[in-house]
Write a protein that holds these residues in place. Structure first.
Motif, short mmCIF file in Angstrom:
data_model
loop_
_atom_site.label_atom_id
_atom_site.label_comp_id
_atom_site.label_asym_id
_atom_site.label_seq_id
_atom_site.Cartn_x
_atom_site.Cartn_y
_atom_site.Cartn_z
N ASN A 1 -5.20 -9.67 -0.97
CA ASN A 1 -6.46 -8.87 -0.24
C ASN A 1 -7.58 -8.72 -1.20
OD1 ASN A 1 -6.02 -8.59 2.90
ND2 ASN A 1 -3.87 -8.21 1.86
N VAL A 2 -7.00 -8.66 -2.57
CA VAL A 2 -8.01 -8.35 -3.74
C VAL A 2 -8.82 -9.51 -4.27
CG1 VAL A 2 -8.36 -7.27 -5.88
CG2 VAL A 2 -6.63 -6.57 -4.32
N PRO A 3 -9.97 -9.52 -4.15
CA PRO A 3 -10.95 -11.03 -4.51
C PRO A 3 -10.58 -10.94 -6.22
CG PRO A 3 -12.25 -9.58 -3.24
CD PRO A 3 -11.11 -8.81 -3.45
N LEU A 4 -10.31 -10.22 -7.04
CA LEU A 4 -9.90 -10.59 -8.35
C LEU A 4 -8.50 -10.81 -8.57
CD1 LEU A 4 -12.11 -8.04 -10.32
CD2 LEU A 4 -12.35 -10.25 -9.92
N GLY B 1 -11.35 -4.16 -7.24
CA GLY B 1 -11.28 -5.55 -7.59
C GLY B 1 -11.95 -6.28 -6.44
N GLY B 2 -12.93 -5.68 -5.63
CA GLY B 2 -13.77 -6.26 -4.84
C GLY B 2 -13.10 -6.05 -3.32
N MET B 3 -11.93 -5.39 -3.17
CA MET B 3 -11.19 -5.37 -1.77
C MET B 3 -12.01 -5.03 -0.75
SD MET B 3 -7.48 -3.30 -1.49
CE MET B 3 -6.55 -3.53 0.09
N ASN C 1 -10.57 3.73 -2.23
CA ASN C 1 -11.38 2.89 -1.53
C ASN C 1 -11.18 2.80 0.01
OD1 ASN C 1 -8.85 1.65 -1.49
ND2 ASN C 1 -9.64 -0.52 -1.54
N THR C 2 -10.23 3.27 0.33
CA THR C 2 -9.75 3.69 1.97
C THR C 2 -10.66 4.61 2.55
OG1 THR C 2 -8.06 5.22 1.91
CG2 THR C 2 -7.40 2.87 1.61
N ALA C 3 -11.44 5.19 1.85
CA ALA C 3 -12.48 6.10 2.33
C ALA C 3 -13.79 5.51 3.10
CB ALA C 3 -13.03 7.11 1.44
N THR C 4 -13.84 4.17 2.68
CA THR C 4 -15.07 3.53 3.30
C THR C 4 -14.34 2.30 4.11
OG1 THR C 4 -15.21 2.52 1.13
CG2 THR C 4 -16.79 4.41 1.71
N MET C 5 -13.23 2.16 4.29
CA MET C 5 -12.52 1.17 4.91
C MET C 5 -12.01 1.59 6.34
SD MET C 5 -10.68 -0.54 1.77
CE MET C 5 -10.11 -2.17 2.57
N ASN C 6 -11.49 0.57 7.11
CA ASN C 6 -11.26 0.93 8.62
C ASN C 6 -10.03 0.12 8.97
OD1 ASN C 6 -13.61 2.79 9.20
ND2 ASN C 6 -14.79 0.79 8.76
#
Length: 246
Positions: A206-209, A242-244, A136-141
């Motif tokens: 940091n995870v909504p779920l 989980g929506g992170m 998921n870090t591929a689309t996070m900054n």
């Protein structure tokens, strides 16, 4: 149900974590599974526990990848499922990253994954499935994640172009991008019990779920993408965090 019966599957980095869980799931669904890894003893122990075949190969070395492809070709003749899972973590501020640290991450996560696909393309049967393990870090900054995030973002681009190139052979190429997942990789960071506990608590916050992912959940997604239920799916990234990323 043995939905993958008769399929030949290769899982790189299959001796632990998500790779191990996926090899277990693919075998449970009837596939003939080959796992790879760098550490001979750990790999053979995992293969014995799973009841699968093991072949030693370092994804960071193209010569190893080519030897692996040759061995699979000689023993099995084809590959129906290729899960390119092997990878390493690595994070630091841009100004402090050394060339050796950069090369270590990129050589395994991006270059190694690229050449694993490249060298296995001739072995892929028509209608086969390739799945990359991204992140998921591929689309996070996030700060201090430039090298690792870049390695996975590049992987996603390779996946999409490969999907276009291999579509004429009905070969589907997708990526699964987990968020924080309960695997041994966290324990290998060298943190004490209390620090590890604090890290996990921070991650979960940091995870909504409000939980960490499970390796077996990722395994089931890879198996799904390898079967008939996803026959019309290619060039897609599936984020499991989980929506992170929201």
């Amino acid at each position: 149900m043995e939905q993958l019966k008769g399929k030949v599957a290769v899982v790189t980095g299959g001796n632990s974590g998500i790779g191990y869980a996926t090899a277990k799931e693919l075998k449970a669904q009837g596939a003939e599974v080959i796992i790879t890894g760098r550490r001979k003893e750990a790999l053979e122990a995992a293969a014995a526990a799973l009841g699968v075949t093991s072949l030693v190969a370092d994804q960071g070395k193209v010569a190893d990848i080519e030897a692996l492809a040759a061995a699979v070709k000689q023993q099995y003749g084809r590959v129906d499922i290729l899960f390119i899972n092997a990878g390493v973590l690595g994070g630091a501020a841009i100004e402090t990253v050394t060339e050796a640290e950069y090369d270590h991450v990129m050589n395994i996560n991006t270059k190694g994954a690229f050449f694993t696909l490249s060298r296995f393309v001739p072995l892929l049967s028509e209608g086969s499935s390739v799945v990359f393990l991204s992140s998921n870090t591929a689309t996070m900054n996030k700060a201090n994640s430039a090298v690792y995030s870049t390695s996975k973002a590049a992987l996603n681009k390779i996946m999409k172009i490969a999907a276009a190139e291999l579509a004429p052979r009905k070969i589907r190429v997708n990526a699964v991008s987990p968020g924080p997942t309960e695997t041994e990789i966290l324990n290998k960071m060298g943190l004490g019990d209390e620090k590890l506990k604090e890290l996990k608590q921070w991650i979960v916050s940091n995870v909504p779920l409000a939980t960490m992912g499970r390796a077996q959940d990722v395994a089931k997604m890879v198996a799904h993408l390898s079967g008939e239920a996803s026959a019309f799916v290619t060039g897609s990234e599936f984020i499991m965090d989980g929506g992170m990323h929201l």
